[in-house]
Design an enzyme around this catalytic site. Sequence first.
Site, PDB file in Angstrom:
ATOM      1  N   HIS A  14       0.797  -1.164  -0.107  1.00 57.27           N
ATOM      2  CA  HIS A  14       0.015  -0.018   0.028  1.00 57.27           C
ATOM      3  C   HIS A  14       1.063   1.199   0.062  1.00 57.27           C
ATOM      4  CE1 HIS A  14      -0.366   1.132   4.374  1.00 57.27           C
ATOM      5  NE2 HIS A  14       0.908   0.260   4.481  1.00 57.27           N
ATOM      6  N   HIS A  39       4.847   0.160  -0.578  1.00 57.60           N
ATOM      7  CA  HIS A  39       5.729  -0.754   0.474  1.00 57.60           C
ATOM      8  C   HIS A  39       4.677  -1.732   0.982  1.00 57.60           C
ATOM      9  CE1 HIS A  39       3.605   2.184   3.191  1.00 57.60           C
ATOM     10  NE2 HIS A  39       4.030   1.255   4.126  1.00 57.60           N
ATOM     11  N   HIS A  41       3.536  -5.236   3.850  1.00 63.92           N
ATOM     12  CA  HIS A  41       3.410  -5.574   5.420  1.00 63.92           C
ATOM     13  C   HIS A  41       2.860  -6.919   5.200  1.00 63.92           C
ATOM     14  CE1 HIS A  41       3.884  -1.457   7.113  1.00 63.92           C
ATOM     15  NE2 HIS A  41       2.966  -1.161   6.205  1.00 63.92           N
ATOM     16  N   ASP A  79      -4.728 -10.508  -0.331  1.00 67.40           N
ATOM     17  CA  ASP A  79      -3.353 -11.222  -0.154  1.00 67.40           C
ATOM     18  C   ASP A  79      -2.556 -11.073  -1.471  1.00 67.40           C
ATOM     19  OD1 ASP A  79      -1.488 -12.790   1.403  1.00 67.40           O
ATOM     20  OD2 ASP A  79      -2.098 -14.737   0.253  1.00 67.40           O
ATOM     21  N   HIS A  80      -1.270 -10.595  -1.371  1.00 67.47           N
ATOM     22  CA  HIS A  80      -0.441 -10.342  -2.282  1.00 67.47           C
ATOM     23  C   HIS A  80      -1.030  -9.403  -3.385  1.00 67.47           C
ATOM     24  CE1 HIS A  80       1.674 -13.572  -0.483  1.00 67.47           C
ATOM     25  NE2 HIS A  80       2.642 -13.326  -0.834  1.00 67.47           N
TER      26      HIS A  80
END
Length: 142
Positions: A14, A39, A41, A79-80
Amino acid sequence: MVYITRRERFSAAHRLFRADWSDEENLRVFGNCSNPHWHGHNYELFVTVKGDINPETGFVMDLKQMKAIIHELVIQQVDHKNINIEVAFMKGKMASTEVIAQSIFEVLKPSFDQEGVVLHSVRLHETENNYAEYFGTNTPIK
């Protein structure tokens, strides 16, 4: 009233920024999180529901069903992925942990209502030190 919680994990990218601000202003307010190249998480998501124990099953809710709902409505969507660009329920919203947690709550609530349990909270850990927890409100998410 008994509370049960399911933990799930996902990885996503994000960027915190406002398109109407200059790169300098975004950097001043959001720091490195405004990196134009994004970046990521490794998030941990905790979904808590509450309700009465079913005397026939001993469950507040079948955890397999709880997992299936969370996976279909949230994990498969995020996800991903790039939260700012690829996640439909985040379109036009700031991709902060707080707003993501609110948005996940709103996505999940109708399905848990149908299951006869109350969605108590969504807790989203962005890092091991930072998380947001949302308990719902009547105020729409911006």
